[in-house]
Design an enzyme around this catalytic site. Structure first.
Site, PDB file in Angstrom:
ATOM      1  N   GLY A  79       0.830  -1.201   0.000  1.00 48.61           N
ATOM      2  CA  GLY A  79       0.000   0.000   0.000  1.00 48.61           C
ATOM      3  C   GLY A  79       0.867   1.255   0.000  1.00 48.61           C
ATOM      4  O   GLY A  79       1.406   1.606  -1.032  1.00 48.61           O
ATOM      5  N   SER A  89       6.233  -4.593  -2.223  1.00 52.98           N
ATOM      6  CA  SER A  89       5.805  -3.284  -2.683  1.00 52.98           C
ATOM      7  C   SER A  89       6.110  -2.267  -1.578  1.00 52.98           C
ATOM      8  O   SER A  89       7.253  -2.179  -1.126  1.00 52.98           O
ATOM      9  CB  SER A  89       4.326  -3.335  -3.079  1.00 52.98           C
ATOM     10  OG  SER A  89       3.948  -2.198  -3.796  1.00 52.98           O
ATOM     11  N   TRP A  90       5.118  -1.490  -1.118  1.00 51.57           N
ATOM     12  CA  TRP A  90       5.363  -0.630   0.042  1.00 51.57           C
ATOM     13  C   TRP A  90       5.870  -1.451   1.226  1.00 51.57           C
ATOM     14  O   TRP A  90       6.685  -0.974   2.025  1.00 51.57           O
ATOM     15  CB  TRP A  90       4.095   0.120   0.437  1.00 51.57           C
ATOM     16  CG  TRP A  90       4.086   0.532   1.888  1.00 51.57           C
ATOM     17  CD1 TRP A  90       3.385  -0.036   2.905  1.00 51.57           C
ATOM     18  CD2 TRP A  90       4.860   1.587   2.488  1.00 51.57           C
ATOM     19  NE1 TRP A  90       3.663   0.586   4.097  1.00 51.57           N
ATOM     20  CE2 TRP A  90       4.558   1.586   3.865  1.00 51.57           C
ATOM     21  CE3 TRP A  90       5.770   2.519   2.000  1.00 51.57           C
ATOM     22  CZ2 TRP A  90       5.136   2.485   4.767  1.00 51.57           C
ATOM     23  CZ3 TRP A  90       6.356   3.418   2.889  1.00 51.57           C
ATOM     24  CH2 TRP A  90       6.040   3.402   4.252  1.00 51.57           C
ATOM     25  N   ASP A 140       6.992  -5.790 -13.948  1.00 48.10           N
ATOM     26  CA  ASP A 140       6.344  -5.016 -12.892  1.00 48.10           C
ATOM     27  C   ASP A 140       6.347  -3.554 -13.309  1.00 48.10           C
ATOM     28  O   ASP A 140       7.392  -2.900 -13.354  1.00 48.10           O
ATOM     29  CB  ASP A 140       7.106  -5.214 -11.574  1.00 48.10           C
ATOM     30  CG  ASP A 140       6.416  -4.566 -10.375  1.00 48.10           C
ATOM     31  OD1 ASP A 140       5.577  -3.662 -10.573  1.00 48.10           O
ATOM     32  OD2 ASP A 140       6.733  -4.971  -9.239  1.00 48.10           O
ATOM     33  N   HIS A 186       3.396  -7.038 -11.126  1.00 43.68           N
ATOM     34  CA  HIS A 186       3.630  -6.554  -9.760  1.00 43.68           C
ATOM     35  C   HIS A 186       2.985  -7.411  -8.676  1.00 43.68           C
ATOM     36  O   HIS A 186       3.540  -7.561  -7.596  1.00 43.68           O
ATOM     37  CB  HIS A 186       3.100  -5.118  -9.644  1.00 43.68           C
ATOM     38  CG  HIS A 186       3.257  -4.529  -8.268  1.00 43.68           C
ATOM     39  ND1 HIS A 186       4.488  -4.248  -7.727  1.00 43.68           N
ATOM     40  CD2 HIS A 186       2.334  -4.206  -7.316  1.00 43.68           C
ATOM     41  CE1 HIS A 186       4.323  -3.746  -6.503  1.00 43.68           C
ATOM     42  NE2 HIS A 186       3.037  -3.708  -6.240  1.00 43.68           N
TER      43      HIS A 186
END
Length: 318
Positions: free
Chosen positions: A49, A116-117, A267, A295
């Site tokens: 996120g 990711s985050w 990605d 991704h």
């Protein structure tokens, strides 16, 4: 007749043994859960996120016989409360929350698993508390540098022009030059008819770009997208609450710890250059470039690579 499990290459579904709420700095209370072997290798799952929250599939990357699986929803996300709250929501506060959770659960050291985050936060935590980390498994690396944020807002459309057009066309023409500011005003607006509509468009834009083979966006009421969109926009507005290049510059803090990096070759949300640059400065890290993936952590090739990484780490621990 039961339909086949679409995630059969993960470990079978399991239920948490314990769940709880941990009161951190007011007004925030974070939700956590624990599953698997209470005497196994402790692993903390750091979701993406920011704002995406966790789901049952997050437990399934880990052998429940070997791992003590700890999952939590970051501030404002998932089942943590207040929902979609940006007050006192910074990288430094999230790092402190992870350390509070570790102490609360009496974990000496843990494997840090994030995508990711979640890779950003995993690195920020590890560089703050390296003595509490056994190692890292990172996926879809995002280092929160300025060009990565600009790519999300303005670059992904070079590959997904339809999604980018919908993202920008939602805004009045005179606001499209600065979509981050325009979305921030809407996503933080008190009127649900304004912030939910913006959240749905933001979330659909990201979702459309997250897979090698995109799926249709969610056309629901937008509430499930609110935490994701509002918190992502909040963190982007503040540069991830990190100095430019901070995570690469701080790699000496964790250089001696094992790290596997899993990256989809295609990605578009988190371009592979960040994973490559992290691998280059992190001597001894292992980079797995999945040739047929984008991704999402649920891309088939990414799922398999992550399971293999957790298996190899468990075997390395004896």
């Amino acid at each position: 007749m039961n339909s086949p499990d679409p995630l059969a290459d993960l470990y079978p579904p399991i239920e948490p043994r314990h769940t709880g709420r941990l009161r951190v700095r007011p007004p925030h209370v974070i939700h956590w859960e624990e599953s698997g072997n209470p005497d196994g290798i402790a692993v903390i799952f750091v979701h993406g996120g920011p704002g995406a929250g966790t789901a049952p599939f997050c437990r399934r990357y880990f052998d429940p016989e070997r791992y003590r699986v700890i999952i939590f929803d970051q501030r404002g996300a998932g089942r943590s409360r207040p929902f979609a709250e940006i007050a006192d929501n910074t990288t430094q506060e999230l790092v402190a929350d992870m350390e509070r959770l570790r102490a609360h659960l009496e974990v000496e050291r843990w494997l840090v698993f994030g995508g990711s985050w979640g890779s950003t936060l995993a690195l920020a935590y590890g560089q703050t508390h390296p003595e509490r980390c056994l190692g890292f498994i990172l996926r879809g690396v995002f280092l929160f540098r300025g060009f990565e944020v600009d790519w999300f807002l303005n670059g992904m459309g070079r590959f997904f022009p339809e999604a980018a057009s919908a993202f920008l066309d939602f805004l009045p023409e005179d606001e499209r030059a600065d979509p981050l500011a325009a979305y921030y005003r809407r996503l933080t607006h008190a009127d649900p008819s304004i912030h939910l509509a913006a959240a749905r468009v933001w979330s659909n834009y990201e979702d459309a770009c997250a897979r090698l083979r995109p799926r249709p966006g969610d056309e629901g009421d937008g509430r499930s997208a609110l935490a994701l969109a509002r918190l992502e926009c909040h963190y982007m507005r503040h540069g991830g609450f990190l100095r430019e290049g901070q995570l690469l510059a701080g790699i000496d803090r964790v250089r001696d710890l094992p790290c596997t990096i899993v990256q989809g070759r295609y990605d578009v949300v988190c371009p592979p250059v960040s994973a490559w640059e992290l691998h280059r400065v992190w001597t001894g890290s292992k980079l797995v470039m999945v040739p047929d993936a984008g991704h999402s952590a649920l891309e088939p090739g990414v799922r398999v690579a992550l399971v293999q990484a957790t298996r190899r780490f468990a075997e390395s621990q004896g």
